[in-house]
Design an enzyme around this catalytic site. Structure first.
Site, PDB file in Angstrom:
ATOM      1  N   ASP A 125       0.853  -1.204   0.000  1.00 25.80           N
ATOM      2  CA  ASP A 125       0.000   0.000   0.000  1.00 25.80           C
ATOM      3  C   ASP A 125       0.881   1.244   0.000  1.00 25.80           C
ATOM      4  O   ASP A 125       2.019   1.206   0.477  1.00 25.80           O
ATOM      5  CB  ASP A 125      -0.864   0.049   1.269  1.00 25.80           C
ATOM      6  CG  ASP A 125      -2.029  -0.942   1.237  1.00 25.80           C
ATOM      7  OD1 ASP A 125      -2.296  -1.536   0.185  1.00 25.80           O
ATOM      8  OD2 ASP A 125      -2.661  -1.112   2.298  1.00 25.80           O
ATOM      9  N   ARG A 176      -1.139  -0.742  -8.492  1.00 24.74           N
ATOM     10  CA  ARG A 176      -2.520  -0.354  -8.168  1.00 24.74           C
ATOM     11  C   ARG A 176      -2.563   1.165  -8.304  1.00 24.74           C
ATOM     12  O   ARG A 176      -1.677   1.843  -7.779  1.00 24.74           O
ATOM     13  CB  ARG A 176      -2.864  -0.750  -6.737  1.00 24.74           C
ATOM     14  CG  ARG A 176      -4.212  -0.165  -6.284  1.00 24.74           C
ATOM     15  CD  ARG A 176      -4.380  -0.201  -4.769  1.00 24.74           C
ATOM     16  NE  ARG A 176      -4.401  -1.531  -4.230  1.00 24.74           N
ATOM     17  CZ  ARG A 176      -4.073  -1.828  -2.962  1.00 24.74           C
ATOM     18  NH1 ARG A 176      -3.709  -0.870  -2.127  1.00 24.74           N
ATOM     19  NH2 ARG A 176      -4.100  -3.066  -2.534  1.00 24.74           N
TER      20      ARG A 176
HETATM   21  C1  LIG Z   1      -8.675  -1.440  -3.254  1.00 25.83           C
HETATM   22  C2  LIG Z   1      -8.256  -0.070  -2.808  1.00 25.83           C
HETATM   23  C3  LIG Z   1      -7.003   0.128  -2.291  1.00 25.83           C
HETATM   24  C4  LIG Z   1      -6.591   1.401  -1.883  1.00 25.83           C
HETATM   25  N1  LIG Z   1      -5.303   1.590  -1.478  1.00 25.83           N
HETATM   26  C5  LIG Z   1      -4.883   2.828  -1.182  1.00 25.83           C
HETATM   27  C6  LIG Z   1      -3.521   3.088  -0.870  1.00 25.83           C
HETATM   28  O1  LIG Z   1      -2.673   2.194  -0.844  1.00 25.83           O
HETATM   29  N2  LIG Z   1      -3.159   4.356  -0.581  1.00 25.83           N
HETATM   30  C7  LIG Z   1      -4.058   5.401  -0.610  1.00 25.83           C
HETATM   31  O2  LIG Z   1      -3.657   6.550  -0.379  1.00 25.83           O
HETATM   32  N3  LIG Z   1      -5.349   5.173  -0.886  1.00 25.83           N
HETATM   33  C8  LIG Z   1      -5.791   3.925  -1.174  1.00 25.83           C
HETATM   34  N4  LIG Z   1      -7.103   3.715  -1.488  1.00 25.83           N
HETATM   35  C9  LIG Z   1      -8.107   4.797  -1.274  1.00 25.83           C
HETATM   36  C10 LIG Z   1      -8.234   5.688  -2.484  1.00 25.83           C
HETATM   37  O3  LIG Z   1      -7.074   6.437  -2.643  1.00 25.83           O
HETATM   38  C11 LIG Z   1      -9.443   6.629  -2.346  1.00 25.83           C
HETATM   39  O4  LIG Z   1      -9.275   7.452  -1.247  1.00 25.83           O
HETATM   40  C12 LIG Z   1     -10.786   5.938  -2.227  1.00 25.83           C
HETATM   41  O5  LIG Z   1     -10.837   4.805  -3.033  1.00 25.83           O
HETATM   42  C13 LIG Z   1     -11.910   6.867  -2.661  1.00 25.83           C
HETATM   43  O6  LIG Z   1     -11.706   7.310  -3.966  1.00 25.83           O
HETATM   44  P1  LIG Z   1     -12.586   6.857  -5.224  1.00 25.83           P
HETATM   45  O7  LIG Z   1     -11.664   6.670  -6.360  1.00 25.83           O
HETATM   46  O8  LIG Z   1     -13.426   5.702  -4.882  1.00 25.83           O
HETATM   47  O9  LIG Z   1     -13.435   8.139  -5.600  1.00 25.83           O
HETATM   48  P2  LIG Z   1     -14.418   9.060  -4.778  1.00 25.83           P
HETATM   49  O10 LIG Z   1     -14.679  10.212  -5.684  1.00 25.83           O
HETATM   50  O11 LIG Z   1     -13.928   9.338  -3.420  1.00 25.83           O
HETATM   51  O12 LIG Z   1     -15.704   8.167  -4.648  1.00 25.83           O
HETATM   52  C14 LIG Z   1     -16.523   7.827  -5.758  1.00 25.83           C
HETATM   53  C15 LIG Z   1     -17.850   7.324  -5.225  1.00 25.83           C
HETATM   54  O13 LIG Z   1     -17.639   6.125  -4.485  1.00 25.83           O
HETATM   55  C16 LIG Z   1     -18.435   6.107  -3.333  1.00 25.83           C
HETATM   56  N5  LIG Z   1     -17.558   6.068  -2.148  1.00 25.83           N
HETATM   57  C17 LIG Z   1     -16.253   6.380  -2.072  1.00 25.83           C
HETATM   58  N6  LIG Z   1     -15.766   6.181  -0.833  1.00 25.83           N
HETATM   59  C18 LIG Z   1     -16.802   5.720  -0.105  1.00 25.83           C
HETATM   60  C19 LIG Z   1     -16.975   5.320   1.246  1.00 25.83           C
HETATM   61  N7  LIG Z   1     -15.958   5.338   2.123  1.00 25.83           N
HETATM   62  N8  LIG Z   1     -18.170   4.866   1.634  1.00 25.83           N
HETATM   63  C20 LIG Z   1     -19.210   4.814   0.751  1.00 25.83           C
HETATM   64  N9  LIG Z   1     -19.130   5.199  -0.524  1.00 25.83           N
HETATM   65  C21 LIG Z   1     -17.955   5.644  -0.955  1.00 25.83           C
HETATM   66  C22 LIG Z   1     -19.307   7.339  -3.379  1.00 25.83           C
HETATM   67  O14 LIG Z   1     -20.492   7.004  -4.042  1.00 25.83           O
HETATM   68  C23 LIG Z   1     -18.497   8.281  -4.221  1.00 25.83           C
HETATM   69  O15 LIG Z   1     -19.276   9.229  -4.853  1.00 25.83           O
HETATM   70  C24 LIG Z   1      -7.510   2.481  -1.948  1.00 25.83           C
HETATM   71  C25 LIG Z   1      -8.787   2.274  -2.485  1.00 25.83           C
HETATM   72  C26 LIG Z   1      -9.156   1.039  -2.932  1.00 25.83           C
HETATM   73  C27 LIG Z   1     -10.499   0.866  -3.563  1.00 25.83           C
END
Ligand SMILES: Cc1cc2nc3c(=O)[nH]c(=O)nc-3n(C[C@H](O)[C@H](O)[C@H](O)COP(=O)(O)OP(=O)(O)OC[C@H]3O[C@@H](n4cnc5c(N)ncnc54)[C@H](O)[C@@H]3O)c2cc1C
Length: 300
Positions: A125, A176
């Site tokens: 991560d 990722r």
């Molecule tokens: C498998 C995975 C691994 C990850 N690993 C890392 C990492 O190593 N380092 C790092 O900095 N970040 C990591 N992240 C987090 C990532 O950076 C984002 O902060 C997170 O995924 C939200 O961004 P999004 O692309 O989903 O878009 P967003 O614009 O935040 O969300 C899009 C839509 O998804 C839904 N949504 C998003 N989050 C939530 C929530 N918590 N609860 C309910 N609905 C929600 C909502 O409907 C929102 O409108 C990871 C995410 C995933 C999915």
């Protein structure tokens, strides 16, 4: 409703943990590895693969880092014993990155070596920007010996395209791509949501074009649709990518992608340090807090 959601997030610290647990449990498998394994079995049965993560807060000694390493090894063994379709995600600070970089490297190397023996894979991560350079340096060192390890790139960081370009050039783009979850300064991170999305999509394309492998970690339907369009028009093979989502988030979208035949990996966190993880998730998307509170009080 916005103010109500933010208010709920703001008052979270004064609620008892047992109360927070009521609406946090959808985001984590439970407190023990057994919970993580049970959740992974369910996900496998529903057509998803998984990546299991051990929740942990800051560590302060190398002996804690060694304990964390042992838990990671145990996770890999247990995945194997239960014949699950899951790999393992870990954080380098848990393995001592901020205490002793050499020792941290040795810890993660032992884990990756163990995963290699078990024919499994480890995803490192990405944490906040104070860790980026060291994390990528350790990733590069590991890749000299092992091909069963991957890194994470955050689309909000201004440096990321250059990192991706270099990793592609070195032939080690097993990445990722996520938007990024930490609160970074505008000096080094884009704050404009559209800019982050554009950067995200461009980096996915860069990896696909290079023949590398990309984990498309997002719940953003708009971004996912554009990437699917890109994959179709570019004719990229399914062996080059997978979608990734967090446990408990946008399950409808997850199911849609699985039903369309895409490989989808769910991030399955477990551990007794669930509190910090869940409050971070709720702060990230305060809307959820409002929905959950409503579900607790309004029983239909
Ligand atoms: C498998 C995975 C691994 C990850 N690993 C890392 C990492 O190593 N380092 C790092 O900095 N970040 C990591 N992240 C987090 C990532 O950076 C984002 O902060 C997170 O995924 C939200 O961004 P999004 O692309 O989903 O878009 P967003 O614009 O935040 O969300 C899009 C839509 O998804 C839904 N949504 C998003 N989050 C939530 C929530 N918590 N609860 C309910 N609905 C929600 C909502 O409907 C929102 O409108 C990871 C995410 C995933 C999915």
């Amino acid at each position: 409703m916005q103010w109500f959601n933010r208010f709920i997030v703001w008052i979270l610290p004064i609620f008892p943990k047992s109360f927070i647990w009521l609406f946090s449990r959808r985001y984590i498998a439970g407190q023990s590895l057994l919970d993580g394994i049970e959740k992974t079995k369910e996900l496998n049965q529903s057509g998803c693969c998984a990546t299991i993560d051990v929740l942990g807060e800051d560590i302060h000694s190398l002996s804690e880092a060694t304990l964390a390493k042992e838990e990671c090894m145990h996770v890999l063994d247990t995945i194997q014993m239960n014949m699950l379709d899951s790999n393992h995600s870990l954080k380098l600070t848990q393995l001592g990155l901020k205490i002793d970089k050499k020792k941290c490297f040795q810890n993660v190397k032992d884990i990756v070596q163990k995963a290699k023996q078990l024919n499994n894979f480890v995803r490192i991560d990405m944490e906040d920007s104070t860790c980026t350079t060291d994390t990528l340096e350790i990733y590069r060192k590991l890749r000299k010996t092992y091909n069963n390890v991957g890194a994470v790139i955050q689309a909000y960081l201004m440096r990321s395209q250059e990192d991706v370009r270099q990793l592609i050039e070195e032939g080690i783009a097993h990445l990722r791509i996520c938007k990024g979850i930490y609160d970074e300064s505008p000096e080094i991170a884009y704050k404009d949501r559209e800019k982050i999305k554009e950067n995200y999509i461009q980096m996915v394309e860069m990896v696909l074009d290079s023949g590398g492998y990309v984990g498309i970690a997002t719940h953003d339907r708009g971004v996912i649709n554009r990437i699917i369009e890109m994959i179709r028009s570019g004719g990229y093979p399914s062996s080059q990518f997978e979608f990734q989502m967090l446990l408990g988030v946008t399950e409808h979208l997850r199911k849609e992608l699985v039903s369309q035949g895409y490989r989808l990996r769910v991030y399955v966190p477990y551990g007794d340090q669930w509190y910090g993880y869940c409050t971070r998730r709720l702060k990230e998307n305060p809307q959820v807090a409002g929905h959950i509170i409503k579900n607790i009080f309004i029983r239909k």
